[in-house]
Design a protein around this motif. Structure first.
Motif, PDB file in Angstrom:
ATOM      1  N   TRP A 142       0.654  -1.346   0.011  1.00 40.09           N
ATOM      2  CA  TRP A 142       0.087  -0.080  -0.038  1.00 40.09           C
ATOM      3  C   TRP A 142       0.965   1.434  -0.076  1.00 40.09           C
ATOM      4  O   TRP A 142       0.371   2.368  -0.493  1.00 40.09           O
ATOM      5  CB  TRP A 142      -0.987   0.094   1.041  1.00 40.09           C
ATOM      6  CG  TRP A 142      -2.116  -1.009   0.749  1.00 40.09           C
ATOM      7  CD1 TRP A 142      -2.434  -2.189   1.548  1.00 40.09           C
ATOM      8  CD2 TRP A 142      -3.044  -0.708   0.022  1.00 40.09           C
ATOM      9  NE1 TRP A 142      -3.413  -2.886   0.994  1.00 40.09           N
ATOM     10  CE2 TRP A 142      -3.962  -1.857   0.063  1.00 40.09           C
ATOM     11  CE3 TRP A 142      -3.571   0.216  -0.915  1.00 40.09           C
ATOM     12  CZ2 TRP A 142      -5.148  -2.186  -0.860  1.00 40.09           C
ATOM     13  CZ3 TRP A 142      -4.440   0.119  -1.608  1.00 40.09           C
ATOM     14  CH2 TRP A 142      -5.444  -1.173  -1.483  1.00 40.09           C
ATOM     15  N   SER A 146       0.576   4.210  -2.776  1.00 37.25           N
ATOM     16  CA  SER A 146       0.397   5.508  -2.304  1.00 37.25           C
ATOM     17  C   SER A 146       1.253   6.641  -3.128  1.00 37.25           C
ATOM     18  O   SER A 146       0.948   7.618  -3.471  1.00 37.25           O
ATOM     19  CB  SER A 146       0.683   6.050  -0.911  1.00 37.25           C
ATOM     20  OG  SER A 146       2.000   5.561  -0.429  1.00 37.25           O
ATOM     21  N   ILE A 175       0.897   9.726   5.528  1.00 35.84           N
ATOM     22  CA  ILE A 175       0.431   8.606   4.986  1.00 35.84           C
ATOM     23  C   ILE A 175       1.039   7.306   5.527  1.00 35.84           C
ATOM     24  O   ILE A 175       0.441   6.157   5.804  1.00 35.84           O
ATOM     25  CB  ILE A 175       0.988   8.520   3.460  1.00 35.84           C
ATOM     26  CG1 ILE A 175       0.398   9.862   2.766  1.00 35.84           C
ATOM     27  CG2 ILE A 175       0.661   7.305   2.863  1.00 35.84           C
ATOM     28  CD1 ILE A 175       0.752  10.095   1.549  1.00 35.84           C
TER      29      ILE A 175
END
Length: 373
Positions: A142, A146, A175
């Motif tokens: 992930w 991103s 993030i």
């Protein structure tokens, strides 16, 4: 419990005769047996069981990669470099599983006979290290996504004040913890995945034990075994969908949008006859992101497909399919480990700032004439 012996990796005629794949077509049985057995032997025994050397090299490369990425010239320029630093750290954690496994094997060579307590500790540590590796891989997936998403939004909406923060390095620090937290809930299911049980409480060790399992063994827990292993099937399916399949769908979509936006931006610049070093650097950064996403598909997509098919009862119960899917999973697990080293290689070719920082380190700080990418 099915005992796997060496014949399952070499006895092609036995595979065909005993119908290990539980299918009716003779031609299909011949093709599957003649291909899968050598492949399984290569993937499991040759590659996966000896991938510690590859992991050690990748760890060294990623350590150098982290050092370069944390230089002020990079970490203060773009959130992409900070996210790449986080990915490299997480990849090192994931790769350490192979190092741990090799250390345990070396220990067993020098100390063939050890106590029940030590045997329990070894198996417990193996389960913990697998738990950590699975979590780190989910987070790495992930984090990689991103990067592609951020770059797509920046290129698509360059003048949007609300998205201006996406080009600031500080956004990476929002993030990273977000992904670490969001990846945790599904991972907690793994805590109850295995249980350690006695295989032979009265085991008497000799200098040449007949089995690799001594006192204890690790098996699927009672929680996972109950009701036709529905919890195991659920765990594998959710893991495949969230950690592999969804990213593999979103990655090409975002990458396609990024390519489209690059072309539109080029057309706009041509119409306005604009050209600058900043625009060229922006284009190179976009190329960097595109090339960073490619290795993802080499390892993650096949593993995701295997995770989706493993809960299918027919494939799980047939020893041929069970070992074949295991071989494919381990083969692409090695490929996935190898791709962690490609991030540094891509950065070297795609980023002039990265090359300058790397060469500065190699030359012990001696300045050199910078070149544009």
């Amino acid at each position: 419990m099915v005992v796997i012996h060496d014949g399952y990796f070499t006895d092609v005629e036995g595979c065909i005769k005993e119908n290990w794949f539980q299918i009716d077509s003779l031609l299909a049985k011949q093709i599957l047996c003649r291909f899968s057995l050598p492949f399984n032997k290569l993937a499991i025994f040759t590659l996966y069981n000896n991938c510690v050397h590859l992991s050690a090299i990748c760890i060294l490369i990623n350590l150098f990669h982290i050092y370069i990425l944390t230089r002020k010239a990079l970490r203060t320029t773009s959130p992409i470099y900070i996210l790449l630093t986080a990915i490299a750290m997480i990849d090192i954690v994931s790769l350490s599983y192979d190092i741990h496994t090799e250390i345990v094997e070396v220990y067993k060579v020098f100390k063939v006979c050890y106590s029940k307590e030590t045997d329990y500790t070894i198996i417990l540590l193996n389960n913990i290290m697998e738990f950590i590796r699975n979590y780190s891989r989910r987070c790495s997936t992930w984090l990689s996504f991103s990067i592609a998403l951020i770059r797509t939004l920046i290129v698509k909406y360059p003048l949007n004040p609300k998205l201006e923060i996406l080009s600031k390095p500080k956004i990476a620090f929002y993030i990273i913890p977000t992904i670490l937290i969001l990846s945790a809930p599904i991972h907690f299911m793994d805590i109850y995945k295995y249980q350690i049980v006695f295989y032979d409480e009265n085991f008497k060790c000799t200098q040449f034990p007949s089995y690799t399992t001594l006192y204890y063994g690790s098996i699927l827990s009672d929680y996972y075994e109950q009701d036709d292993v529905w919890l195991w099937k659920l765990n594998r399916t959710i893991d495949a969908v969230i950690s592999k399949f969804i990213p593999c769908i979103l990655f090409p979509i975002v990458t396609y949008l990024l390519v489209i936006e690059i072309r539109l931006a080029d057309e706009r610049r041509k119409k306005l006859n604009q050209s600058s070093i900043a625009e060229k650097d922006s284009k190179n950064t976009t190329k960097l992101v595109l090339f960073l996403t490619l290795p993802f598909f080499l390892g993650e997509l096949p593993i995701g497909l295997i995770l989706l098919t493993k809960p299918i009862d027919k494939l799980r119960e047939a020893i041929g399919f069970s070992l074949f899917t295991e071989g494919i999973e381990k083969f692409f697990s090695v490929v996935l480990s190898a791709t962690t080293a490609t991030h540094m290689i891509v950065c070297v070719f795609m980023s002039s700032q990265y090359r300058e920082s790397a060469l500065s380190f190699i030359r012990c700080g001696v300045k050199f004439k910078s070149q544009n990418s």
